[in-house]
Write a protein that holds these residues in place. Sequence first.
Motif, PDB file in Angstrom:
ATOM      1  N   ARG A 234       0.831  -1.211   0.000  1.00 15.58           N
ATOM      2  CA  ARG A 234       0.000   0.000   0.000  1.00 15.58           C
ATOM      3  C   ARG A 234       0.868   1.265   0.000  1.00 15.58           C
ATOM      4  N   SER A 235       1.795   1.303  -0.942  1.00 15.84           N
ATOM      5  CA  SER A 235       2.724   2.428  -1.005  1.00 15.84           C
ATOM      6  C   SER A 235       3.112   2.698  -2.448  1.00 15.84           C
ATOM      7  N   VAL A 236       3.544   3.954  -2.713  1.00 19.68           N
ATOM      8  CA  VAL A 236       4.065   4.334  -4.025  1.00 19.68           C
ATOM      9  C   VAL A 236       5.302   5.188  -3.826  1.00 19.68           C
ATOM     10  N   THR A 237       6.201   5.133  -4.823  1.00 14.70           N
ATOM     11  CA  THR A 237       7.429   5.921  -4.812  1.00 14.70           C
ATOM     12  C   THR A 237       7.580   6.613  -6.156  1.00 14.70           C
ATOM     13  N   THR A 238       7.879   7.906  -6.147  1.00 16.38           N
ATOM     14  CA  THR A 238       8.037   8.633  -7.404  1.00 16.38           C
ATOM     15  C   THR A 238       9.349   8.250  -8.080  1.00 16.38           C
ATOM     16  N   LEU A 239       9.301   8.198  -9.418  1.00 16.14           N
ATOM     17  CA  LEU A 239      10.484   7.857 -10.209  1.00 16.14           C
ATOM     18  C   LEU A 239      10.977   9.025 -11.046  1.00 16.14           C
ATOM     19  N   THR A 240      10.029   9.738 -11.690  1.00 14.46           N
ATOM     20  CA  THR A 240      10.397  10.877 -12.539  1.00 14.46           C
ATOM     21  C   THR A 240       9.157  11.725 -12.775  1.00 14.46           C
ATOM     22  N   GLU A 241       9.348  12.935 -13.324  1.00 14.24           N
ATOM     23  CA  GLU A 241       8.238  13.868 -13.516  1.00 14.24           C
ATOM     24  C   GLU A 241       7.691  13.827 -14.941  1.00 14.24           C
ATOM     25  N   ASN A 242       6.529  14.454 -15.096  1.00 14.28           N
ATOM     26  CA  ASN A 242       5.877  14.683 -16.390  1.00 14.28           C
ATOM     27  C   ASN A 242       5.570  13.383 -17.132  1.00 14.28           C
ATOM     28  N   VAL A 243       4.935  12.461 -16.422  1.00 15.60           N
ATOM     29  CA  VAL A 243       4.513  11.189 -17.000  1.00 15.60           C
ATOM     30  C   VAL A 243       3.025  11.004 -16.710  1.00 15.60           C
ATOM     31  N   GLU A 244       2.237  10.776 -17.761  1.00 18.34           N
ATOM     32  CA  GLU A 244       0.802  10.557 -17.589  1.00 18.34           C
ATOM     33  C   GLU A 244       0.365   9.302 -18.329  1.00 18.34           C
ATOM     34  N   CYS A 245      -0.554   8.578 -17.724  1.00 18.23           N
ATOM     35  CA  CYS A 245      -1.162   7.383 -18.318  1.00 18.23           C
ATOM     36  C   CYS A 245      -0.109   6.379 -18.797  1.00 18.23           C
ATOM     37  N   PRO A 246       0.763   5.885 -17.901  1.00 23.86           N
ATOM     38  CA  PRO A 246       1.789   4.930 -18.313  1.00 23.86           C
ATOM     39  C   PRO A 246       1.197   3.576 -18.654  1.00 23.86           C
ATOM     40  N   SER A 247       1.908   2.844 -19.499  1.00 26.15           N
ATOM     41  CA  SER A 247       1.539   1.475 -19.849  1.00 26.15           C
ATOM     42  C   SER A 247       2.818   0.662 -19.945  1.00 26.15           C
ATOM     43  N   LEU A 248       2.905  -0.390 -19.138  1.00 28.75           N
ATOM     44  CA  LEU A 248       4.140  -1.173 -19.027  1.00 28.75           C
ATOM     45  C   LEU A 248       4.280  -2.136 -20.190  1.00 28.75           C
ATOM     46  N   SER A 249       5.487  -2.223 -20.733  1.00 34.30           N
ATOM     47  CA  SER A 249       5.750  -3.130 -21.853  1.00 34.30           C
ATOM     48  C   SER A 249       5.664  -4.577 -21.392  1.00 34.30           C
TER      49      SER A 249
END
Length: 340
Positions: A234-249
């Motif tokens: 139940r946690s999240v960590t930021t990786l980088t900015e200016n990213v919207e609607c990601p989709s994992l390969s």
Amino acid sequence: MTSLRRRLLVLVAAVLALAGVATGMVLHAADRAERADRPRPGDPAVVAGKVTLRHADRLVFVNGAAGPYRKAVASVPSAAPGDGRVASDLECVRFHAAAGTGVCLQSDPGVLKQSNRALLLDSDLRTKRTFALAGTPSRARVSPSGRFAAWTVFVSGESYASAFFSTRTSILDTRTMRLIPSLETFSIVLDGKPYRAADVNFWGVTFATDDDTFYATLNTADTTYLVRGSVSGRSVTTLTENVECPSLSPDGTRVVYKKRVLSRTNLWREHVLDLRSLRETPLAERRSVDDQATWLDDDTVVYALPTNGEVGSSDLWSVPADGTGSPRRLITGASSPAPL
């Protein structure tokens, strides 16, 4: 005329006026729906039939072609996406599926109140569970194993382009039926430090293959971040900015996403981010894509764009994921693709 009679007459007149407005809205919506359902020259052939999530050689999507099967979940052969399509009797605003599990977001507009719901589906598109939604459907995803489903709705506002909007993103464990109503209850680590704020919004979940890790967009203080999350933690960590609607390969090494560019003609541009190096690659699609793209395979992504700029109608386009090549139209009159 007495004051009471005057007030009653004013009240009756107001009620009649509101009834007239409501009737006009219903008739206008019905007329638009009727025109949208009229097939046009060049529209693909659509026939009613059985759509299943068990076939590994089909591409499933929401049919947008005019006619009686508009908004129905449909499928085409993966190797021949331009062929005639088979349409089910299930209608969705957003749809996604993986490993024989589907999620369908529905929205029924009403004069006084809009009804929104999420349907958890089996491999034959039969409803297993129904969940009420707190707002207008926006995004939907199923994890590669089918273990988790996620959806995002607009609680206020109607677009990510709006200056004022609020979202709610939920995750469902399809085995236990345990629902996490909002990711806003998760703990946040931003730039290496614990973070809390009242303006936090999440959207656009995409799942890894380990049945725990996910990626999503976090928005706070007018900044969007790509976050990596843990369902169990139940946690999240930021990786980088200016990213919207990601989709994992499919191989889990990259995400395709829309990056806000704010040029004179575009609001977003599709990019691919390498998760190890955090190096980003702009894709050959230069039009503004307001969609959560989907990977057809490790080398190709697909996304929806409005049909000739028409509101409410879209086509599916594909482009190489390495920044080369050029966009090509994959399927006309379609949205919410799910490669099986």
